[in-house]
Design a protein around this motif. Sequence first.
Motif, PDB file in Angstrom:
ATOM      1  N   UNK A  62       0.878  -1.022  -0.121  1.00 27.05           N
ATOM      2  CA  UNK A  62      -0.032  -0.351  -0.037  1.00 27.05           C
ATOM      3  C   UNK A  62       0.855   1.354   0.104  1.00 27.05           C
ATOM      4  N   UNK A  63       1.782   1.349   0.777  1.00 27.18           N
ATOM      5  CA  UNK A  63       2.795   2.517   0.705  1.00 27.18           C
ATOM      6  C   UNK A  63       4.124   1.899   1.620  1.00 27.18           C
ATOM      7  N   UNK A  64       5.209   1.836   0.726  1.00 25.82           N
ATOM      8  CA  UNK A  64       6.499   0.994   1.192  1.00 25.82           C
ATOM      9  C   UNK A  64       7.541   2.398   1.863  1.00 25.82           C
ATOM     10  N   UNK A  65       7.175   3.198   2.199  1.00 27.56           N
ATOM     11  CA  UNK A  65       8.220   4.345   2.330  1.00 27.56           C
ATOM     12  C   UNK A  65       8.754   3.819   3.711  1.00 27.56           C
ATOM     13  N   UNK A  66      10.338   3.857   3.711  1.00 18.99           N
ATOM     14  CA  UNK A  66      10.733   3.370   5.137  1.00 18.99           C
ATOM     15  C   UNK A  66      10.225   4.166   6.301  1.00 18.99           C
ATOM     16  N   UNK A  67       9.983   5.548   6.410  1.00 18.55           N
ATOM     17  CA  UNK A  67       9.439   6.254   7.202  1.00 18.55           C
ATOM     18  C   UNK A  67       8.114   5.762   7.856  1.00 18.55           C
ATOM     19  N   UNK A  68       7.295   5.319   7.008  1.00 18.47           N
ATOM     20  CA  UNK A  68       5.859   5.007   7.364  1.00 18.47           C
ATOM     21  C   UNK A  68       6.064   3.312   8.096  1.00 18.47           C
ATOM     22  N   UNK A  69       6.981   2.473   7.090  1.00 22.23           N
ATOM     23  CA  UNK A  69       7.196   1.108   7.953  1.00 22.23           C
ATOM     24  C   UNK A  69       7.866   1.377   9.306  1.00 22.23           C
ATOM     25  N   UNK A  70       8.746   2.178   9.457  1.00 29.06           N
ATOM     26  CA  UNK A  70       9.301   2.384  10.860  1.00 29.06           C
ATOM     27  C   UNK A  70       8.214   2.907  11.716  1.00 29.06           C
ATOM     28  N   UNK A  71       7.633   3.574  11.608  1.00 30.22           N
ATOM     29  CA  UNK A  71       6.431   4.103  12.121  1.00 30.22           C
ATOM     30  C   UNK A  71       5.517   3.066  12.830  1.00 30.22           C
ATOM     31  N   UNK A  72       4.964   2.239  11.834  1.00 31.33           N
ATOM     32  CA  UNK A  72       4.215   1.157  12.239  1.00 31.33           C
ATOM     33  C   UNK A  72       5.013  -0.013  13.177  1.00 31.33           C
ATOM     34  N   UNK A  73       6.299  -0.360  12.696  1.00 29.24           N
ATOM     35  CA  UNK A  73       7.048  -1.147  13.515  1.00 29.24           C
ATOM     36  C   UNK A  73       7.236  -0.917  14.877  1.00 29.24           C
ATOM     37  N   UNK A  74       7.354   0.613  15.021  1.00 29.96           N
ATOM     38  CA  UNK A  74       7.656   1.056  16.534  1.00 29.96           C
ATOM     39  C   UNK A  74       6.273   0.968  17.400  1.00 29.96           C
ATOM     40  N   UNK A  76       4.379  -1.526  16.924  1.00 25.65           N
ATOM     41  CA  UNK A  76       4.123  -3.003  17.278  1.00 25.65           C
ATOM     42  C   UNK A  76       3.613  -3.645  16.167  1.00 25.65           C
ATOM     43  N   UNK A  77       3.664  -3.259  14.974  1.00 23.91           N
ATOM     44  CA  UNK A  77       2.999  -3.904  13.591  1.00 23.91           C
ATOM     45  C   UNK A  77       3.891  -5.058  13.437  1.00 23.91           C
ATOM     46  N   UNK A  78       3.161  -6.188  12.577  1.00 31.10           N
ATOM     47  CA  UNK A  78       3.826  -6.850  11.713  1.00 31.10           C
ATOM     48  C   UNK A  78       3.560  -6.335  10.422  1.00 31.10           C
ATOM     49  N   UNK A  79       4.000  -7.101   9.414  1.00 30.82           N
ATOM     50  CA  UNK A  79       4.122  -6.663   8.093  1.00 30.82           C
ATOM     51  C   UNK A  79       3.649  -8.043   6.988  1.00 30.82           C
ATOM     52  N   UNK A  80       2.770  -7.689   6.101  1.00 32.91           N
ATOM     53  CA  UNK A  80       2.458  -8.692   4.918  1.00 32.91           C
ATOM     54  C   UNK A  80       3.186  -8.255   3.625  1.00 32.91           C
ATOM     55  N   UNK A  81       4.053  -8.995   3.329  1.00 35.80           N
ATOM     56  CA  UNK A  81       4.744  -8.694   2.118  1.00 35.80           C
ATOM     57  C   UNK A  81       4.504  -9.449   0.827  1.00 35.80           C
ATOM     58  N   UNK A  82       4.968  -9.070  -0.185  1.00 34.63           N
ATOM     59  CA  UNK A  82       4.514  -9.769  -1.549  1.00 34.63           C
ATOM     60  C   UNK A  82       5.828  -9.957  -2.428  1.00 34.63           C
ATOM     61  N   UNK A  83       7.234  -9.723  -1.805  1.00 35.21           N
ATOM     62  CA  UNK A  83       8.315  -9.743  -2.397  1.00 35.21           C
ATOM     63  C   UNK A  83       9.719  -9.963  -1.561  1.00 35.21           C
ATOM     64  N   UNK A  84      10.782 -10.166  -2.020  1.00 35.47           N
ATOM     65  CA  UNK A  84      11.936 -10.060  -1.420  1.00 35.47           C
ATOM     66  C   UNK A  84      12.545  -8.593  -1.139  1.00 35.47           C
ATOM     67  N   UNK A  88      13.206  -6.896   2.473  1.00 39.28           N
ATOM     68  CA  UNK A  88      14.329  -5.983   2.578  1.00 39.28           C
ATOM     69  C   UNK A  88      14.198  -4.730   3.366  1.00 39.28           C
ATOM     70  N   UNK A  89      13.095  -4.115   2.785  1.00 42.21           N
ATOM     71  CA  UNK A  89      12.519  -2.701   3.309  1.00 42.21           C
ATOM     72  C   UNK A  89      12.083  -2.956   4.447  1.00 42.21           C
ATOM     73  N   UNK A  90      11.439  -3.751   4.917  1.00 42.42           N
ATOM     74  CA  UNK A  90      10.802  -3.857   6.360  1.00 42.42           C
ATOM     75  C   UNK A  90      12.087  -4.162   7.145  1.00 42.42           C
ATOM     76  N   UNK A  91      12.961  -4.771   6.991  1.00 47.53           N
ATOM     77  CA  UNK A  91      14.102  -5.159   7.767  1.00 47.53           C
ATOM     78  C   UNK A  91      14.954  -3.786   7.980  1.00 47.53           C
ATOM     79  N   UNK A  92      15.091  -3.146   6.827  1.00 46.24           N
ATOM     80  CA  UNK A  92      15.777  -1.814   6.798  1.00 46.24           C
ATOM     81  C   UNK A  92      15.199  -0.781   7.793  1.00 46.24           C
ATOM     82  N   UNK A  93      13.852  -0.946   7.884  1.00 48.95           N
ATOM     83  CA  UNK A  93      13.063   0.051   8.626  1.00 48.95           C
ATOM     84  C   UNK A  93      12.845  -0.258   9.983  1.00 48.95           C
ATOM     85  N   UNK A  94      13.731  -1.382  10.502  1.00 50.01           N
ATOM     86  CA  UNK A  94      13.492  -1.850  11.840  1.00 50.01           C
ATOM     87  C   UNK A  94      12.339  -2.834  12.046  1.00 50.01           C
TER      88      UNK A  94
END
Length: 429
Positions: A62-74, A76-84, A88-94
Amino acid sequence: MNDHFRYRQDELYAEQVPLGLIARRFGTPCYVYSRAALESAFHEFDQALAAHEHLLCYAVKANPNLAILNLFARLGAGFDIVSGGELQRVLAAGGAAEKVVFSGVGKREDEMRQALEAGILCFNVESAAELDRLNQVAGGLGQIAPVSLRVNPDVDAKTHPYISTGLKQSKFGVAYSEALALYRKAAGMAHLRVTGIDCHIGSQLTEVGPFIAAAEKVLALVDRLAAEGIALEHFDFGGGLGICYDDETPPSIAEYARALLHALSGRSEKLIVEPGRVLVGNAGVLLTRVEYLKQGEEKNFAIVDAAMNDLMRPALYEAYHQILPVQLAHPLQPVPGGRGGERDKQSLIFEVVGPVCESGDFLGHARELGVVAGDVLAVMSAGAYGMSMSSNYNTRPRAAEVMVDGEQTHLIRERETLEQLYATEKIIT
């Protein structure tokens, strides 16, 4: 419009920041997101499901920007991914790998190895062939892959056909009639461990009924599996809850959660859901500047500097986005500063179109606007599937992205340069 994007004294704001100021500082086209809107949507979803053990896996597409992923990670979110790449983005974002579910019909061997080595929560498997491949890849690594099957319940999501994924003719998932046999096969494979069941019937759903119909079919299958000794640890009911772009009346997050928890009454397995659009869609807008006003024989055109490469949804789905002037002006009030000099901002009906060389390059049809050249428009509800689907068609750099946090603005993606677009290309001699 939501509480985080409001007019104040005739100027449109994101939280405490005027959008006109952002356009002047960062240029246009520009995506602008509200941190408060993102956090509010996540907390609303999380609290609505608080009565049952659950994990919110944000749909990265839906929107893979690292800042948004990092915000959700902090948060407590998990993530639904559809590619490698998304992993890598999720891990880079914490993000935590152990909170990641991997969906998608075409997982490559290298992506499977990447996910296994990272230690993800689960693979949502979508075919018998994928089961075989995953078993082989996991065996080569000496690992056991956690799996669920994405079961296609043949439920009509009542949404646009391009984003409906739960019918028999869909490429997604395994047929309901074949699921039991495939679970038996998976349970007997040496390098797979069956942990759950997955179902996702589509996106931009505006009724609770299809969600519950799908859940009931999936839970009936769960009971058949249990009778055969195949016990599951989690139920993944996907995402797809819609938002209001125009006159839709989607169920609230609370209504959706109540219905889903009612269907799960008496069950203790963990619930996983994969919201995407509902968390980010109304948290973002696309700013674009009017380049020219053009009067045709049958239609008036507002030609803006954003195009279908910046926001693909209107051209792809004929999707509707509300388009608002960043600075309101009263009809017939002279306003200086337009590129054509002083003109009256008389409201007219415009086709809002971009500069891309395609007749399908439009952002909105038949919009009543009082604008002159140089004015900035806000394309609303553009936080989901806007920047994530953008391209460089016509050698156009992708837009900048900005996050607003109260009175502060943060550039979370720089605008691409033309040189970056061809930096990896080679001329042969």
